[in-house]
Motif scaffolding. Structure first.
Motif, PDB file in Angstrom:
ATOM      1  N   UNK A 209       1.330  -1.375   0.173  1.00 36.60           N
ATOM      2  CA  UNK A 209      -0.026  -0.093  -0.180  1.00 36.60           C
ATOM      3  C   UNK A 209       0.494   1.226  -0.119  1.00 36.60           C
ATOM      4  N   UNK A 210       2.041   0.920   0.398  1.00 35.46           N
ATOM      5  CA  UNK A 210       3.449   1.862  -0.430  1.00 35.46           C
ATOM      6  C   UNK A 210       2.831   3.224  -1.425  1.00 35.46           C
ATOM      7  N   UNK A 211       3.022   4.609  -2.215  1.00 34.57           N
ATOM      8  CA  UNK A 211       2.330   5.209  -3.011  1.00 34.57           C
ATOM      9  C   UNK A 211       4.035   5.653  -3.318  1.00 34.57           C
ATOM     10  N   UNK A 212       4.444   5.970  -3.994  1.00 36.80           N
ATOM     11  CA  UNK A 212       5.406   6.182  -5.006  1.00 36.80           C
ATOM     12  C   UNK A 212       4.769   7.555  -5.732  1.00 36.80           C
ATOM     13  N   UNK A 213       6.173   8.824  -5.589  1.00 37.06           N
ATOM     14  CA  UNK A 213       6.235   9.866  -6.485  1.00 37.06           C
ATOM     15  C   UNK A 213       7.535   9.987  -7.342  1.00 37.06           C
ATOM     16  N   UNK A 214       8.268   9.672  -8.331  1.00 35.36           N
ATOM     17  CA  UNK A 214       9.128   8.977  -8.662  1.00 35.36           C
ATOM     18  C   UNK A 214       9.080   9.701 -10.151  1.00 35.36           C
ATOM     19  N   UNK A 215       9.779  11.115 -10.165  1.00 32.00           N
ATOM     20  CA  UNK A 215       9.240  11.955 -11.227  1.00 32.00           C
ATOM     21  C   UNK A 215      10.536  12.985 -11.245  1.00 32.00           C
ATOM     22  N   UNK A 216      11.365  13.485 -12.518  1.00 30.47           N
ATOM     23  CA  UNK A 216      12.356  13.900 -12.037  1.00 30.47           C
ATOM     24  C   UNK A 216      11.953  15.157 -11.436  1.00 30.47           C
ATOM     25  N   UNK A 217      10.817  16.046 -11.079  1.00 25.62           N
ATOM     26  CA  UNK A 217      10.395  17.470 -10.844  1.00 25.62           C
ATOM     27  C   UNK A 217       9.340  16.680 -10.097  1.00 25.62           C
ATOM     28  N   UNK A 218       7.879  15.898 -10.085  1.00 25.54           N
ATOM     29  CA  UNK A 218       7.086  15.575  -8.947  1.00 25.54           C
ATOM     30  C   UNK A 218       7.676  15.126  -7.908  1.00 25.54           C
ATOM     31  N   UNK A 219       8.775  14.590  -7.900  1.00 27.42           N
ATOM     32  CA  UNK A 219       9.746  13.594  -7.131  1.00 27.42           C
ATOM     33  C   UNK A 219      10.493  13.836  -6.427  1.00 27.42           C
ATOM     34  N   UNK A 220      11.212  15.099  -7.472  1.00 29.58           N
ATOM     35  CA  UNK A 220      12.245  15.610  -6.557  1.00 29.58           C
ATOM     36  C   UNK A 220      12.055  17.055  -5.586  1.00 29.58           C
ATOM     37  N   UNK A 221      12.990  15.873  -4.347  1.00 27.80           N
ATOM     38  CA  UNK A 221      13.011  16.884  -2.955  1.00 27.80           C
ATOM     39  C   UNK A 221      13.524  18.587  -3.480  1.00 27.80           C
ATOM     40  N   UNK A 222      12.531  19.303  -2.654  1.00 29.54           N
ATOM     41  CA  UNK A 222      13.476  20.654  -2.898  1.00 29.54           C
ATOM     42  C   UNK A 222      13.584  22.083  -1.294  1.00 29.54           C
ATOM     43  N   UNK A 223      12.298  21.312  -0.359  1.00 28.27           N
ATOM     44  CA  UNK A 223      12.934  22.062   0.720  1.00 28.27           C
ATOM     45  C   UNK A 223      12.052  21.575   1.803  1.00 28.27           C
TER      46      UNK A 223
END
Length: 496
Positions: A209-223
């Protein structure tokens, strides 16, 4: 003092930044404990690239293989964790063989863990102190039958009776005029196919049930999102905010850059990796297959001229070698949490700077020296080192992991400091992260994985934060030439 739980509400949102081994394992163990709102973010689209370095994945977890070994000298706590991890690796193999909920692209013929053993060798006679203590402690743990001292004819005879003929003399020393065997064979462990292991773990987490957001922008930590002195979520590069009751930062070699509080505790360093493609149809494919050739370690704890290791060929016919006798840094200007400028090592790969296409000359010197002496048939076949790369780890000053709340950042747990030996614990390391979240007591957490600083007079295992003046800074080392990668080139040997 009894630790306090960071989270008791199983429905509260948990954000994990990083889908390498720390992040994947944390997600699995938290989900198994009933937490129902877990999201993992990563800038790499691993569901498409499948943790394949050749497809743009430059994290340390994205690799073709990693060593599984229980040899840890006096550090029996890691030895015993390895025994536990191997039980889990074996269970993962069994799950694949049965066809239990197969990950996309994997079949019942796939295997993750290969028990081909570990062969230890050095130029000195007999075992060094680390190896000797490792054998004694593995034996004391009840695994003495897996240890073979190859300078002892009785152990050689026992190994032959156990069907280990190919692993007894993997470098054909008896055929090179040495007249006797050397080194020792440890049949605990071997290696795992790292990319398959991560793919299996990602699928396992999704099944829980873990969700993943794997994406160069949507998944990239900003702050971080900070409110009233606490972290309450993260912002990603697409500008979106994601609320969280707990944020777990597990970004491998990028973690110290994202979390300046780690200065003095952890630093990003690079090991050297070289790949040799064995041509299809070559007899060397059988010679170096996992069924006939073990993982090997050369002069471990041997300083700049040792700490070399290698693998059997993988399923594509690629032989990988690694060198960690010199750990390189890439010092760059960075900003600390209090807005001051400091020097911090940050990863640099072929994907972040295309000009990085070869290894430091010292790495090639050690690798070539070993191959010329122990595996000359590669040069005789006119083979080349076909691929090189720097693999960026996060070293702690004492070589132990860091799994703890971050001082001054309420709501944040960091899971890092793998120091080049964490991957083998992928199936179980998340247990300690889940313990932190739930406030459970653990001897490992309090003795080895807690937030810490170097004590006055304490000698570090890893000398870190030496900045631009470090002799191991990429600013100060000579890089190898492409011609140095030709194993059949006599000119390179003459130059040495």
């Amino acid at each position: 003092m009894t630790p306090q739980p960071l989270l008791t509400d199983k429905n509260a949102p948990i954000v994990i930044v990083g889908a390498g081994i720390f992040g994947l394992s944390s997600a699995i163990h938290l989900a198994q404990r009933g937490f129902e709102n877990i999201t993992v973010f990563d800038k790499q689209p691993y569901h498409e690239t499948l943790y394949d370095f050749d497809r743009g994945c430059d994290a340390a977890s994205a690799d073709c293989n990693k060593i599984i070994r229980a040899a840890y000298g006096h550090e029996t706590w890691y030895q015993n964790l390895t025994f536990e991890a191997i039980q889990n690796w074996t269970a993962w193999n069994d799950s694949l063989a049965r066809g239990d909920d197969l990950p996309p692209g994997m079949t019942t013929k796939d295997r993750i863990y290969v028990n081909c053993g570990n062969y230890h060798i050095g130029d000195e006679k007999g075992m060094n102190g680390f190896e000797d203590l490792s054998v004694k402690n593995i034996t004391a743990a009840g695994y003495g039958h897996t240890q073979y001292l190859l300078t002892d004819p009785r152990d050689v005879a026992r190994a032959r009776r156990d069907g280990l003929n190919a692993a007894i003399d993997p470098f054909n020393l008896l055929h090179k005029g040495q007249g006797r065997l050397s080194g020792h064979l440890d049949m605990v462990g071997g290696f795992v196919y790292a990319d398959k292991a991560c793919r299996f773990a990602l699928h396992k987490a999704q099944s829980l049930g873990v969700k993943f957001i794997l994406d160069p922008t949507a998944g990239q930590f900003s702050s971080f999102i900070e409110e009233n002195g606490a972290v309450t979520g993260i912002k990603t590069s697409d500008g979106k905010t994601h609320r969280a009751a707990v944020v777990i930062l597990a970004c491998g070699g990028w973690t110290p850059t994202l979390l300046p509080e780690l200065d003095g505790l952890c630093e990003t360093t690079a090991g050297s990796v070289a790949m040799i493609q064995i041509p299809e149809g070559s007899p060397l494919r059988e010679r170096f297959s996992p069924d006939r050739f073990p993982v090997w370690h050369y002069k471990m704890r041997g300083g700049a001229n040792g700490s070399l290791y290698g693998f059997p060929i993988d399923e594509r016919g690629v032989m990988k070698l690694g060198y960690r006798g010199t750990k390189y840094t890439n010092p760059t200007l960075a900003t600390t949490s209090d807005k001051k400028t400091t020097i911090r090592s940050t990863p640099i790969t072929a994907y972040t700077r295309p000009s990085i296409h070869t290894l430091p000359a010292k790495s090639i010197q050690v690798i070539r020296g070993f191959l010329d002496k122990y595996l000359p048939e590669l040069g005789a076949a006119n083979l080349k080192i076909t691929t090189t790369r720097l693999c960026w780890y996060t070293d702690s000053f004492d070589n132990h992991f860091v799994i703890d709340s971050v001082p001054g950042k309420a709501g944040v747990i960091v899971a890092t400091g793998g120091s080049g030996h964490a991957f083998k614990f992928l199936p179980i390391i998340g247990r300690f992260v889940a313990d932190r979240v739930e406030g459970r007591e653990s001897d490992m957490l309090e003795r080895f994985f807690k937030w810490r600083s170097l004590n006055p007079g304490e000698k570090p295992h890893n000398f870190i934060m030496q900045g631009k003046d470090s002799p191991n800074s990429l600013l100060n080392v000579r890089m190898s030439d492409e011609r140095d990668l030709d194993l059949g080139d006599e000119g390179y040997r003459a130059k040495l």
